[in-house]
Enzyme design. Structure first.
Site, short mmCIF file in Angstrom:
data_model
loop_
_atom_site.label_atom_id
_atom_site.label_comp_id
_atom_site.label_asym_id
_atom_site.label_seq_id
_atom_site.Cartn_x
_atom_site.Cartn_y
_atom_site.Cartn_z
N GLN A 127 11.03 -0.76 -1.71
CA GLN A 127 10.12 -0.70 -2.85
C GLN A 127 10.05 -2.07 -3.52
O GLN A 127 9.26 -2.27 -4.44
CB GLN A 127 10.65 0.32 -3.87
CG GLN A 127 10.68 1.75 -3.36
CD GLN A 127 11.38 2.68 -4.36
OE1 GLN A 127 12.60 2.65 -4.51
NE2 GLN A 127 10.61 3.50 -5.04
N HIS A 141 5.47 -1.43 -1.62
CA HIS A 141 4.83 -1.87 -2.87
C HIS A 141 4.28 -3.30 -2.78
O HIS A 141 3.97 -3.91 -3.79
CB HIS A 141 5.82 -1.77 -4.05
CG HIS A 141 6.13 -0.35 -4.43
ND1 HIS A 141 7.15 -0.01 -5.28
CD2 HIS A 141 5.56 0.82 -4.07
CE1 HIS A 141 7.19 1.31 -5.43
NE2 HIS A 141 6.24 1.84 -4.70
N CYS A 161 -12.23 -8.79 4.03
CA CYS A 161 -12.74 -9.81 4.96
C CYS A 161 -11.61 -10.39 5.79
O CYS A 161 -11.84 -11.15 6.73
CB CYS A 161 -13.48 -10.92 4.21
SG CYS A 161 -12.37 -12.14 3.44
ZN ZN Z 1 -12.95 -12.30 1.26
#
Ligand code: ZN
Length: 253
Positions: free
Chosen positions: A101, A121, A133
């Site tokens: 975590q 996390h 992207c």
């Molecule tokens: Zn981007």
């Protein structure tokens, strides 16, 4: 040698694969405070909710300002005896993996390779584009742009919103990381919980996967946890010293 440590070493030797599930208590000996504790950073910064972060430049500015204060402590932290003990166990083929975590990268710094660490996390050092992207860059570089006056640092590839991979309030965990974590925990025998009070869901439910698959559970935590009654072994001692003793017992060094 402590009898309970010897019992834990025997569980590891006789089991089908040691997995460690770690929380904030793993890193307190490295000087990283549990940020949910009283006096923590959230008492000086209003938490930025994930939907706000995505929608508003002012919320992103608040968030990066918080990161300016929060981030430097991680760069200064070093792995403690517990992180290093797990690194030695992995090198010896005795540790299958770590689910954590923590967002501090200290398991990797302690010698467990990134491929064997699942960070449910996220990680403070990694920033990624929210557009998907594929752009990633070190958080330190984005913070540098922010400090030089870019109050809403954008993705250089597509102009999208950049965010550290740490999970924010109101943000779902990464399903891929969660799936890997569940598989690793289900394969564990034993699973050692280190420094987690097992109250933050859904990550706190992962140890149940080990129990459901027949794996033994050991808990090493300062405070009681909801799964104490189901643990084969229970330790109330500092994580670093106990893991170091375990590595000593298993590696006979
Ligand atoms: Zn981007």
């Amino acid at each position: 040698m402590d009898q309970k440590i010897m019992d834990l070493a025997r569980l590891v030797e006789q089991g089908r694969g040691l997995v460690v599930f770690s929380g904030a208590g793993m890193s307190t000996e490295s000087g990283i405070p549990d940020y949910r504790s009283p006096g923590g950073i959230w008492e000086r910064h209003r938490p930025v909710m994930y939907p706000e972060f995505k929608a508003h430049a002012w919320a992103r500015e608040d968030y990066w300002r918080f990161y300016q204060e929060w981030f430097p402590g991680f760069g200064q932290a070093a792995p403690n005896a517990g992180h290093r003990a797990l690194g030695r166990l992995h090198a010896a083929g005795l540790l299958r993996g770590v689910v954590t975590q923590n967002v501090d990268g200290l398991h990797q710094a302690g010698g467990v390779p990134s491929s064997a660490v699942v960070e449910v996390h996220g990680n403070v050092f990694d920033t990624a584009c929210l557009n998907g992207c594929g752009h990633q860059e070190p958080t330190a570089e984005v913070l540098e742009r922010f400090t030089r006056g870019d109050k809403d640092p954008a993705c250089p590839g597509c102009g999208g919103v950049l965010k550290p991979t740490t999970i924010s309030f109101g943000q779902n965990l990464d399903p891929t990381a969660l799936e890997r974590a569940a598989q690793l925990c289900a394969s564990a025998n034993p699973l050692i919980v280190v420094g987690s009070s097992l109250v933050v869901t859904p990550a706190a439910e992962l140890p149940l996967a080990a129990l459901a698959a027949g794996g033994a559970l050991a808990i090493l935590n300062r405070d009681p946890t909801p799964l104490d009654e189901r643990a084969a072994l229970l330790f109330r001692r500092p994580a670093g010293e106990a893991l170091d003793a375990l590595a000593g017992a298993l590696l006979k060094n």
